[in-house]
Design a protein around this motif. Structure first.
Motif, PDB file in Angstrom:
ATOM      1  N   PRO A 357       0.806  -1.227   0.000  1.00  0.00           N
ATOM      2  CA  PRO A 357       0.000   0.000   0.000  1.00  0.00           C
ATOM      3  C   PRO A 357       0.835   1.271   0.000  1.00  0.00           C
ATOM      4  N   GLU A 358       2.022   1.212   0.659  1.00  0.00           N
ATOM      5  CA  GLU A 358       2.877   2.399   0.688  1.00  0.00           C
ATOM      6  C   GLU A 358       3.423   2.729  -0.702  1.00  0.00           C
ATOM      7  N   HIS A 359       3.658   1.709  -1.529  1.00  0.00           N
ATOM      8  CA  HIS A 359       4.136   1.958  -2.892  1.00  0.00           C
ATOM      9  C   HIS A 359       3.018   2.531  -3.764  1.00  0.00           C
ATOM     10  N   TYR A 360       1.813   1.951  -3.635  1.00  0.00           N
ATOM     11  CA  TYR A 360       0.664   2.487  -4.369  1.00  0.00           C
ATOM     12  C   TYR A 360       0.410   3.936  -3.976  1.00  0.00           C
ATOM     13  N   SER A 361       0.519   4.208  -2.675  1.00  0.00           N
ATOM     14  CA  SER A 361       0.290   5.570  -2.190  1.00  0.00           C
ATOM     15  C   SER A 361       1.274   6.553  -2.817  1.00  0.00           C
TER      16      SER A 361
END
Length: 473
Positions: A357-361
């Motif tokens: 999720p941190e990469h998508y964010s």
């Protein structure tokens, strides 16, 4: 000859139990257990007995305490050694609950509890976060006099510190008659985790008075404390101490990483780079590279982050998820949209790293800054479809999309982003503020009034901002 035969037999049985444990072959374990009881070998080898109990615990689908009790019937209750073996095996193999039950069984059977059993039980209590059991052990220590043992005391301090009961941890530390660096480090680590930096500083200054030496763990905690307080002067003193006392710092990646983090969080990027470049062209591991990337990213040196990341790849260092978060964020803040997307796609393609999720964010933020709101929305929904929507990083992603919708005047997409964010955190005041700003851009005053009523009904208040500086002489 007999000893060699017994050692050989023990080795064969241990290998058989290991294989049966991996395959969960319960009939084979029971057959061997029955054979050992009939031949008397079970009573000869305590290691085998302990191994059988552990194998039963792992192999049974519904682990129950009855199995543990039955297996312990044949153990000599006057000898704590076999029980200590069980405690050790349970702790090492991820069964802390059974370690606690073993300790309770020892106490019930009046088996002497030595320092090893008590320390292992406290470690197990820490693993399962069982403060009640830990306090019961604490009471036993006081009555039995075992609190005077620095090893048991250190385990108790570690338990209280990890469960954030730092005042209790400090009391135990003060009550230990003969202290060592281990128990001081346990308390110091607790202060560092709880971010009570001032208490950490006080303990660090007490250690020389108590005739306690600083070891590598102490120094790491010192550097974390300096970083937390942005106390650069104290950090420089720690660095000077390191230079005098530790001659192989070039080979200690963790201390170097802590130094880099300390200088970086205090805003001294050049000093962090000097530490990073210690030893010339020696091979650096991913920990050092990630630390240096993070320092440059937090300090706004985004182009330097990209240069360092590319240099890391040239040197054959395999990046991890943290390194990718840093470099994609740097691309976002430096406006290099296409490069950031290329890095994102290379994660799974080149290194088999599944984006979190941190990469998508980070990529959503990247697209939002470039005004590509539709692409950002599609990517965000892709993340939701993969089951990452419950992660905390999702909130910052929806907040970035909502803020971009205000900037680019996209009211419909902004409402959708706010809905998704409030599904995750209905009490998040920041999302209400961003949505209110979006409504204000379009003059939607009635909707703003409704938002304010909702916030009042939910007793939501915006946090008051604050700042602080350190005055140095």
């Amino acid at each position: 000859m007999s000893n060699q035969f017994n050692c050989h037999t023990t080795k064969i049985f241990t290998q058989f139990l290991d294989h049966s444990c991996q395959t969960k072959n319960l009939p084979a374990i029971k057959t061997l257990h029955a054979h050992l009881i009939r031949t008397g070998l079970l009573f000869f080898s305590l290691n085998i007995h302990s191994k059988i109990v552990l194998t039963y615990t792992i192999s049974l689908k519904n682990n129950n305490l009855k199995t543990l009790t039955n297996c312990c019937k044949f153990i000599n209750t006057n000898n704590p050694y076999p029980f200590n073996l069980l405690l050790s095996d349970f702790c090492r193999n991820g069964f802390p609950f059974y370690a606690l039950k073993t300790c309770s069984l020892m106490h019930t059977k009046s088996v002497p509890l030595d320092s090893y059993a008590l320390s292992s039980s406290l470690v197990a209590s820490s693993s399962v976060k069982d403060l009640k059991f830990g306090k019961q052990v604490h009471a036993y220590l006081i009555k039995s006099g075992w609190l005077a043992s620095v090893y048991v005391g250190s385990a108790l301090i570690d338990l209280y510190a990890k469960l954030s009961f730092l005042s209790d941890a400090a009391k135990v530390f003060d009550e230990i008659p003969v202290k060592n660096t281990v128990c001081a480090n346990a308390l110091l680590s607790g202060y560092a985790e709880d971010k009570t930096w001032d208490q950490g500083i006080k303990l660090i200054r007490r250690m020389p008075i108590l005739n306690l030496d600083y070891d590598h763990l102490t120094i790491s905690a010192m550097l974390r404390t300096c970083a937390g307080l942005s106390a650069i002067e104290f950090g420089k003193q720690v660095h000077a101490y390191l230079t005098r006392k530790i001659h192989d710092i070039d080979n200690d990646m963790f201390l170097q990483s802590a130094l880099i983090e300390m200088y970086g969080k205090c805003g001294f990027v050049e000093k962090a780079l000097q530490v990073f470049n210690l030893g010339g062209n020696r091979e650096r591991d991913i920990v050092l590279w990630t630390s240096m990337l993070g320092v440059c990213g937090r300090s706004g040196h985004f182009n330097q982050v990209i240069e360092l990341f590319n240099e890391m790849l040239k040197q054959g260092i395999r990046p991890d998820g943290v390194a990718y978060v840093t470099v994609i964020s740097a691309c976002s803040r430096s406006g290099q949209v296409q490069l950031g997307i290329e890095y994102f796609e290379s994660m799974s393609r080149d290194f088999g790293i599944n984006p979190g999720p941190e990469h998508y964010s980070c990529v959503v933020d990247l697209l939002c800054k470039a005004g590509e709101l539709d692409k950002a929305w599609k990517l965000a929904m892709e993340m939701v479809s993969k089951g990452h929507e419950i992660e905390s990083a999702s909130i910052s992603m929806w907040g970035a999309l909502l803020s971009a919708c205000e900037e680019h005047g996209n009211i419909e997409l902004g409402k959708l982003a706010a809905q998704e964010a409030l599904k995750l955190e209905p009490q998040n005041v920041g999302i209400y503020v961003l949505l209110s700003n979006l409504y204000a851009t379009f003059g939607m005053w009635d909707d703003i009034a409704c938002l304010r009523e909702t916030m009042k009904d939910r007793a939501l208040l915006k946090d008051v901002g604050c700042s602080w500086i350190q005055a140095t002489s």
